[in-house]
Design a protein around this motif. Structure first.
Motif, PDB file in Angstrom:
ATOM      1  N   GLU A  84       4.689 -12.101  -3.185  1.00  0.00           N
ATOM      2  CA  GLU A  84       6.087 -10.904  -4.610  1.00  0.00           C
ATOM      3  C   GLU A  84       5.588 -10.647  -5.584  1.00  0.00           C
ATOM      4  O   GLU A  84       4.268 -10.785  -6.085  1.00  0.00           O
ATOM      5  CB  GLU A  84       6.176 -12.682  -4.881  1.00  0.00           C
ATOM      6  N   ALA A  85       5.733  -9.838  -6.254  1.00  0.00           N
ATOM      7  CA  ALA A  85       5.783  -8.954  -7.215  1.00  0.00           C
ATOM      8  C   ALA A  85       6.864  -8.652  -7.894  1.00  0.00           C
ATOM      9  O   ALA A  85       8.245  -8.613  -7.566  1.00  0.00           O
ATOM     10  CB  ALA A  85       4.962  -7.632  -6.829  1.00  0.00           C
ATOM     11  N   ALA A  86       7.123  -8.244  -9.139  1.00  0.00           N
ATOM     12  CA  ALA A  86       7.682  -7.620  -9.947  1.00  0.00           C
ATOM     13  C   ALA A  86       8.197  -6.786  -9.688  1.00  0.00           C
ATOM     14  O   ALA A  86       9.822  -5.788  -9.190  1.00  0.00           O
ATOM     15  CB  ALA A  86       7.315  -7.429 -11.246  1.00  0.00           C
ATOM     16  N   ASP A  87       7.823  -5.545  -9.292  1.00  0.00           N
ATOM     17  CA  ASP A  87       8.660  -4.096  -8.021  1.00  0.00           C
ATOM     18  C   ASP A  87       7.220  -3.103  -7.435  1.00  0.00           C
ATOM     19  O   ASP A  87       5.564  -4.109  -7.124  1.00  0.00           O
ATOM     20  CB  ASP A  87       8.532  -3.478  -9.138  1.00  0.00           C
ATOM     21  N   LEU A  88       7.846  -2.339  -7.178  1.00  0.00           N
ATOM     22  CA  LEU A  88       7.068  -1.322  -5.951  1.00  0.00           C
ATOM     23  C   LEU A  88       5.807  -0.939  -6.122  1.00  0.00           C
ATOM     24  O   LEU A  88       4.510  -0.797  -5.697  1.00  0.00           O
ATOM     25  CB  LEU A  88       8.098  -0.264  -5.576  1.00  0.00           C
ATOM     26  N   ASP A  89       5.699  -1.287  -8.371  1.00  0.00           N
ATOM     27  CA  ASP A  89       4.626   0.171  -8.389  1.00  0.00           C
ATOM     28  C   ASP A  89       3.363  -0.937  -8.451  1.00  0.00           C
ATOM     29  O   ASP A  89       2.810  -0.688  -7.833  1.00  0.00           O
ATOM     30  CB  ASP A  89       4.764  -0.453  -9.920  1.00  0.00           C
ATOM     31  N   GLU A  90       3.642  -2.554  -8.556  1.00  0.00           N
ATOM     32  CA  GLU A  90       2.971  -3.240  -8.604  1.00  0.00           C
ATOM     33  C   GLU A  90       2.355  -3.637  -7.357  1.00  0.00           C
ATOM     34  O   GLU A  90       1.308  -4.108  -7.120  1.00  0.00           O
ATOM     35  CB  GLU A  90       3.746  -5.004  -9.102  1.00  0.00           C
ATOM     36  N   VAL A  91       2.990  -3.592  -6.479  1.00  0.00           N
ATOM     37  CA  VAL A  91       2.650  -4.030  -4.888  1.00  0.00           C
ATOM     38  C   VAL A  91       1.813  -2.491  -4.330  1.00  0.00           C
ATOM     39  O   VAL A  91       0.731  -2.778  -3.693  1.00  0.00           O
ATOM     40  CB  VAL A  91       3.790  -3.763  -3.706  1.00  0.00           C
ATOM     41  N   LEU A  92       1.660  -1.384  -4.806  1.00  0.00           N
ATOM     42  CA  LEU A  92       0.966   0.153  -4.491  1.00  0.00           C
ATOM     43  C   LEU A  92      -0.037  -0.260  -5.526  1.00  0.00           C
ATOM     44  O   LEU A  92      -1.606  -0.148  -4.371  1.00  0.00           O
ATOM     45  CB  LEU A  92       1.743   0.870  -5.185  1.00  0.00           C
ATOM     46  N   LYS A  93       0.225  -0.358  -6.524  1.00  0.00           N
ATOM     47  CA  LYS A  93      -1.272  -1.075  -6.742  1.00  0.00           C
ATOM     48  C   LYS A  93      -2.358  -2.186  -6.056  1.00  0.00           C
ATOM     49  O   LYS A  93      -3.735  -1.423  -5.519  1.00  0.00           O
ATOM     50  CB  LYS A  93      -1.668  -1.535  -8.051  1.00  0.00           C
ATOM     51  N   LEU A  94      -1.847  -3.128  -5.335  1.00  0.00           N
ATOM     52  CA  LEU A  94      -2.551  -4.149  -5.085  1.00  0.00           C
ATOM     53  C   LEU A  94      -2.915  -3.533  -3.768  1.00  0.00           C
ATOM     54  O   LEU A  94      -4.053  -3.737  -3.026  1.00  0.00           O
ATOM     55  CB  LEU A  94      -1.534  -5.472  -4.674  1.00  0.00           C
ATOM     56  N   VAL A  95      -1.811  -2.922  -2.587  1.00  0.00           N
ATOM     57  CA  VAL A  95      -1.901  -2.644  -0.878  1.00  0.00           C
ATOM     58  C   VAL A  95      -3.390  -1.026  -1.135  1.00  0.00           C
ATOM     59  O   VAL A  95      -3.800  -1.155  -0.933  1.00  0.00           O
ATOM     60  CB  VAL A  95      -0.947  -2.062  -0.947  1.00  0.00           C
ATOM     61  N   ASP A  96      -3.525  -0.482  -2.217  1.00  0.00           N
ATOM     62  CA  ASP A  96      -4.236   0.366  -3.018  1.00  0.00           C
ATOM     63  C   ASP A  96      -6.260  -0.531  -2.459  1.00  0.00           C
ATOM     64  O   ASP A  96      -6.675   0.337  -1.810  1.00  0.00           O
ATOM     65  CB  ASP A  96      -4.910   0.906  -4.128  1.00  0.00           C
ATOM     66  N   LEU A  97      -5.687  -1.604  -1.863  1.00  0.00           N
ATOM     67  CA  LEU A  97      -7.099  -2.104  -1.902  1.00  0.00           C
ATOM     68  C   LEU A  97      -7.816  -2.939  -0.941  1.00  0.00           C
ATOM     69  O   LEU A  97      -8.804  -2.826  -0.453  1.00  0.00           O
ATOM     70  CB  LEU A  97      -7.034  -4.131  -2.747  1.00  0.00           C
ATOM     71  N   LEU A  98      -6.590  -2.759  -0.582  1.00  0.00           N
ATOM     72  CA  LEU A  98      -6.301  -3.174   1.695  1.00  0.00           C
ATOM     73  C   LEU A  98      -7.663  -1.938   2.145  1.00  0.00           C
ATOM     74  O   LEU A  98      -7.070  -0.672   1.967  1.00  0.00           O
ATOM     75  CB  LEU A  98      -5.694  -3.185   2.113  1.00  0.00           C
ATOM     76  N   PRO A  99      -8.093  -2.150   3.283  1.00  0.00           N
ATOM     77  CA  PRO A  99      -8.792  -1.233   3.744  1.00  0.00           C
ATOM     78  C   PRO A  99      -8.262  -0.194   4.753  1.00  0.00           C
ATOM     79  O   PRO A  99      -8.544   1.106   4.684  1.00  0.00           O
ATOM     80  CB  PRO A  99     -10.265  -2.031   4.681  1.00  0.00           C
ATOM     81  N   GLU A 100      -7.142  -0.641   5.049  1.00  0.00           N
ATOM     82  CA  GLU A 100      -6.702   0.031   5.971  1.00  0.00           C
ATOM     83  C   GLU A 100      -5.296   1.148   5.302  1.00  0.00           C
ATOM     84  O   GLU A 100      -5.514   2.016   6.165  1.00  0.00           O
ATOM     85  CB  GLU A 100      -5.219  -0.899   6.864  1.00  0.00           C
ATOM     86  N   VAL A 101      -5.154   1.408   3.856  1.00  0.00           N
ATOM     87  CA  VAL A 101      -4.948   2.600   3.268  1.00  0.00           C
ATOM     88  C   VAL A 101      -6.029   3.590   3.423  1.00  0.00           C
ATOM     89  O   VAL A 101      -5.376   4.124   3.421  1.00  0.00           O
ATOM     90  CB  VAL A 101      -4.742   1.872   1.843  1.00  0.00           C
ATOM     91  N   HIS A 102      -6.988   2.940   2.981  1.00  0.00           N
ATOM     92  CA  HIS A 102      -7.745   3.950   3.474  1.00  0.00           C
ATOM     93  C   HIS A 102      -8.700   4.829   4.267  1.00  0.00           C
ATOM     94  O   HIS A 102      -9.912   5.673   4.594  1.00  0.00           O
ATOM     95  CB  HIS A 102      -9.595   3.861   2.842  1.00  0.00           C
ATOM     96  N   ALA A 103      -8.333   4.370   5.532  1.00  0.00           N
ATOM     97  CA  ALA A 103      -9.318   4.359   6.767  1.00  0.00           C
ATOM     98  C   ALA A 103      -8.168   5.706   7.360  1.00  0.00           C
ATOM     99  O   ALA A 103      -7.024   5.534   7.526  1.00  0.00           O
ATOM    100  CB  ALA A 103      -9.179   3.495   7.995  1.00  0.00           C
ATOM    101  N   SER A 104      -8.652   6.533   8.066  1.00  0.00           N
ATOM    102  CA  SER A 104      -8.164   7.342   9.075  1.00  0.00           C
ATOM    103  C   SER A 104      -7.452   6.915   9.991  1.00  0.00           C
ATOM    104  O   SER A 104      -6.385   7.624  10.467  1.00  0.00           O
ATOM    105  CB  SER A 104      -8.859   8.095   9.452  1.00  0.00           C
ATOM    106  N   HIS A 105      -7.042   5.956  10.684  1.00  0.00           N
ATOM    107  CA  HIS A 105      -6.777   5.501  12.098  1.00  0.00           C
ATOM    108  C   HIS A 105      -5.303   4.507  11.547  1.00  0.00           C
ATOM    109  O   HIS A 105      -5.227   3.844  12.726  1.00  0.00           O
ATOM    110  CB  HIS A 105      -7.919   4.566  12.656  1.00  0.00           C
ATOM    111  N   SER A 106      -5.757   4.019  10.313  1.00  0.00           N
ATOM    112  CA  SER A 106      -4.009   2.794   9.720  1.00  0.00           C
ATOM    113  C   SER A 106      -3.558   3.173   8.930  1.00  0.00           C
ATOM    114  O   SER A 106      -3.859   4.493   8.251  1.00  0.00           O
ATOM    115  CB  SER A 106      -5.099   1.736   9.791  1.00  0.00           C
ATOM    116  N   GLY A 107      -3.070   2.054   8.255  1.00  0.00           N
ATOM    117  CA  GLY A 107      -1.996   2.428   7.280  1.00  0.00           C
ATOM    118  C   GLY A 107      -1.136   1.103   6.916  1.00  0.00           C
ATOM    119  O   GLY A 107      -1.000   0.442   8.105  1.00  0.00           O
ATOM    120  N   VAL A 108      -0.171   0.928   5.951  1.00  0.00           N
ATOM    121  CA  VAL A 108       0.352  -0.186   5.601  1.00  0.00           C
ATOM    122  C   VAL A 108       2.062   0.028   5.638  1.00  0.00           C
ATOM    123  O   VAL A 108       1.712   0.979   4.749  1.00  0.00           O
ATOM    124  CB  VAL A 108      -0.538  -0.877   3.792  1.00  0.00           C
ATOM    125  N   GLU A 109       2.346  -0.416   5.839  1.00  0.00           N
ATOM    126  CA  GLU A 109       4.353  -0.653   5.541  1.00  0.00           C
ATOM    127  C   GLU A 109       4.471  -1.613   4.557  1.00  0.00           C
ATOM    128  O   GLU A 109       4.063  -2.022   5.129  1.00  0.00           O
ATOM    129  CB  GLU A 109       4.221  -0.149   6.796  1.00  0.00           C
TER     130      GLU A 109
END
Length: 117
Positions: A84-109
């Motif tokens: 639950e978040a106020a908006d997409l900007d808040e979600v994007l800040k949190l998602v940057d902490l996930l390792p899948e965002v920074h790995a070459s073989h994965s991502g987060v939708e």
């Protein structure tokens, strides 16, 4: 507050090849995400291998059930969070902490959850 589904996609072969040390770092990154998100995390889990999946679709006269994911792809759904978040900007800040965002073989939708009424 809006709800967002975070769908974690990646290459299963790469996840299967991770060493215990790599898994420990991976887990620590997910813990950092959970710590930062706090009560905004409404749920989430790592999923079993795609080979355990079952897909159900409508057939001509009955349900059509197949083993595995419906599409043959290199990247598979490996886990999810519902937050639950106020908006997409808040979600994007949190998602940057996930390792899948920074790995070459994965991502987060990121998908907003429909709210009716």
């Amino acid at each position: 507050m809006a709800k967002f589904m975070l769908l974690i996609h990646g290459d299963e072969a790469r996840w299967d090849a991770m060493t215990p040390a790599e898994w420990a770092a991976h887990g620590a990154a997910h813990q950092a995400f959970n710590d930062a998100a706090g009560a905004r995390v409404l749920g989430g889990e790592q999923l079993e291998a795609s080979s355990t999946a079952t897909t159900v679709r409508s057939g001509s006269d009955s349900q059509l059930i197949t083993d595995g994911p419906f599409l043959e792809t290199k990247e598979v759904l490996g886990g999810f969070y519902l937050i639950e978040a106020a908006d997409l900007d808040e979600v994007l800040k949190l998602v940057d902490l996930l390792p899948e965002v920074h790995a070459s073989h994965s991502g987060v939708e990121i998908r907003p959850v429909v709210t009716r009424g």
